[in-house]
Design a protein around this motif. Structure first.
Motif, PDB file in Angstrom:
ATOM      1  N   THR A   9      18.929   3.807  42.419  1.00  0.00           N
ATOM      2  CA  THR A   9      17.506   3.955  42.109  1.00  0.00           C
ATOM      3  C   THR A   9      16.730   4.194  43.403  1.00  0.00           C
ATOM      4  O   THR A   9      16.891   3.459  44.370  1.00  0.00           O
ATOM      5  N   ARG A  15      10.578   7.553  46.507  1.00  0.00           N
ATOM      6  CA  ARG A  15      10.091   8.172  45.272  1.00  0.00           C
ATOM      7  C   ARG A  15       8.722   8.814  45.502  1.00  0.00           C
ATOM      8  O   ARG A  15       8.474   9.937  45.070  1.00  0.00           O
ATOM      9  N   TRP A 280      -6.350   6.419  35.281  1.00  0.00           N
ATOM     10  CA  TRP A 280      -5.353   5.893  34.356  1.00  0.00           C
ATOM     11  C   TRP A 280      -5.867   5.716  32.924  1.00  0.00           C
ATOM     12  O   TRP A 280      -5.123   5.352  32.027  1.00  0.00           O
ATOM     13  N   ASP A 330       2.259   3.544  41.360  1.00  0.00           N
ATOM     14  CA  ASP A 330       3.454   3.781  40.549  1.00  0.00           C
ATOM     15  C   ASP A 330       3.139   4.535  39.258  1.00  0.00           C
ATOM     16  O   ASP A 330       3.842   5.478  38.887  1.00  0.00           O
ATOM     17  N   GLU A 331       2.095   4.116  38.548  1.00  0.00           N
ATOM     18  CA  GLU A 331       1.754   4.797  37.296  1.00  0.00           C
ATOM     19  C   GLU A 331       1.326   6.234  37.566  1.00  0.00           C
ATOM     20  O   GLU A 331       1.658   7.159  36.805  1.00  0.00           O
ATOM     21  N   ASP A 334       4.374   8.226  37.964  1.00  0.00           N
ATOM     22  CA  ASP A 334       4.999   8.456  36.657  1.00  0.00           C
ATOM     23  C   ASP A 334       4.366   9.670  35.978  1.00  0.00           C
ATOM     24  O   ASP A 334       5.064  10.542  35.432  1.00  0.00           O
ATOM     25  N   ARG A 335       3.048   9.713  35.989  1.00  0.00           N
ATOM     26  CA  ARG A 335       2.340  10.804  35.328  1.00  0.00           C
ATOM     27  C   ARG A 335       2.592  12.137  36.039  1.00  0.00           C
ATOM     28  O   ARG A 335       2.788  13.181  35.393  1.00  0.00           O
ATOM     29  N   GLU A 337       5.194  12.883  37.809  1.00  0.00           N
ATOM     30  CA  GLU A 337       6.592  13.240  37.576  1.00  0.00           C
ATOM     31  C   GLU A 337       6.773  13.878  36.201  1.00  0.00           C
ATOM     32  O   GLU A 337       7.650  14.734  36.012  1.00  0.00           O
ATOM     33  N   ARG A 338       5.949  13.481  35.236  1.00  0.00           N
ATOM     34  CA  ARG A 338       6.010  14.071  33.901  1.00  0.00           C
ATOM     35  C   ARG A 338       5.230  15.388  33.807  1.00  0.00           C
ATOM     36  O   ARG A 338       5.126  15.985  32.742  1.00  0.00           O
TER      37      ARG A 338
END
Length: 380
Positions: A9, A15, A280, A330-331, A334-335, A337-338
């Motif tokens: 990971t 990341r 967010w 982090d969130e 995530d967004r 990355e999507r």
């Protein structure tokens, strides 16, 4: 003995670097990473001229890893466009010469840069510099707070003059070496005043339903698009909220938002910069997409998200002198990355700390600083 596969990971630091370091294409411009600097008015340009300190301010952040600089709002060449002689202007020989040096320094530091072109419309107060006799004007002579004030409803001649001012500023931006332009259509300023029913009560072709309310803004976009080369990016910044109406909304549903954005995309917008107070927050019920996410889904255009990135607390409180603690991203990653959106604009965190991008990309998050509203008044 059979070996067991080991899942590795990525560390939070690696990341962030992996996701944020990817180049991104905005029309003909390739931005080296996904980090943008959000436009923030500072009033450090006496006579509307950006000087050596402004050059250093932007170049320092580009050198520290910001891929795209969006400048503070700059007044277009229309007498009613602004209300301060210390806000930079994007017209005039001395002013443009100063901006050419800013662009040169940002490029030398490895970044890209676009000016934000601005007309404040009915926000203007009577008698203010740089042109004290100029009247406030807007679609219907109504201020964003709902009062009629001392302004005027724009005539067709006024509309043509403003369209020309935006086009001339965009052409100047390309001529003096900028990488694109951003049109300020957010927060209750002139272009937003046409988009929002609360300030646009016209009964001619420029008012009425959501599509009719886009007509003037689409004409501005089309004129800007025609004044620059085909590969030169045109960014449009918009918001639901207004500076005097934080709960205001251009659109209550995705369908209503599509009706507003589609004519602007067709007129020549390459990138939408969706301004929210907190990135967010989902924009519509039934989906976790934020405003930038919905914008990309509806238009297919690249989008930039913004709103309290890296900080726990929205920027409205900064106007009252309040600070904000550091918040993880982090969130946000995530967004990104999507592919919910394509870039992330950072405001107060970069104002507070010019090295913010370098620290995040290198995993030095323990060195990030909380936002101190008083301290930033002396930072450059």
């Amino acid at each position: 003995m059979r070996s067991v596969p080991v899942t590795v990971t990525a560390s939070p630091a690696s990341r962030a670097a992996e996701i944020l370091s990817r180049p991104v294409a905005l029309n003909g411009l390739t931005v080296p990473n996904r980090i943008a600097m959000a436009p923030m008015t500072r009033m450090f340009s006496p006579g509307g001229v950006p000087g050596e300190d402004v050059r250093s301010y932007y170049a320092r952040r580009a050198a520290a890893g910001v891929g795209l600089i969006v400048t503070e709002g700059t007044y277009v060449g229309h007498d009613s466009a602004g209300q301060s002689d210390r806000v930079p202007r994007f017209h005039g020989e001395e002013q443009l010469a100063g901006w050419a040096k800013v662009a040169e320094d940002v490029h030398a530091a490895g970044g890209t840069i676009v000016p934000q072109l601005w007309h404040i419309g009915m926000v203007r107060k009577q008698g203010q510099a740089p042109y004290a006799d100029a009247p406030a004007m807007g679609p219907s002579g109504i201020r964003p707070d709902g009062t009629e004030g001392t302004g005027k409803a724009m005539t067709l001649s006024d509309l043509d003059d403003v369209i020309g001012a935006f086009a001339e500023a965009a052409a100047a931006a390309e001529r003096i070496g900028f990488d694109g332009v951003e049109l300020h259509g957010a927060h209750g300023y002139l272009l937003d005043q046409f988009l929002w029913a609360g300030t646009n009560r016209r009964t001619d072709a420029y008012g009425g339903d959501p599509v009719a309310r886009t007509k003037f803004v689409a004409e501005v976009v089309a004129a800007v698009r025609a004044s620059v080369s085909a590969e030169f990016p045109v960014i449009f910044r918009y918001s639901q909220w207004k500076q005097d109406a934080y709960d205001a909304r251009l659109a209550e549903t995705p369908e209503e938002l599509d009706a507003i954005l589609a004519p602007l995309a067709a007129a020549g917008v390459d990138v939408f910069h969706a301004s929210t107070r907190r990135h967010w927050i989902p924009e519509f019920e039934g989906s976790n997409l934020n405003l930038a996410g919905w914008t990309k889904k509806l238009t297919g255009k690249p989008t930039i998200t913004v709103g309290s990135v890296g900080l726990d607390g929205d920027f409205i409180h900064a106007f009252a002198g309040e600070g904000a603690p550091v918040q993880g991203i982090d969130e946000l990653l995530d967004r990104l990355e999507r592919d919910e959106f394509d870039m992330v604009a950072v405001g107060r965190a970069l104002l507070q700390d010019p090295e913010w991008a370098a620290k995040v990309l290198a995993g030095r998050t323990d060195e990030l600083k909380a936002y101190d509203a008083a301290a930033v008044q002396t930072l450059s």
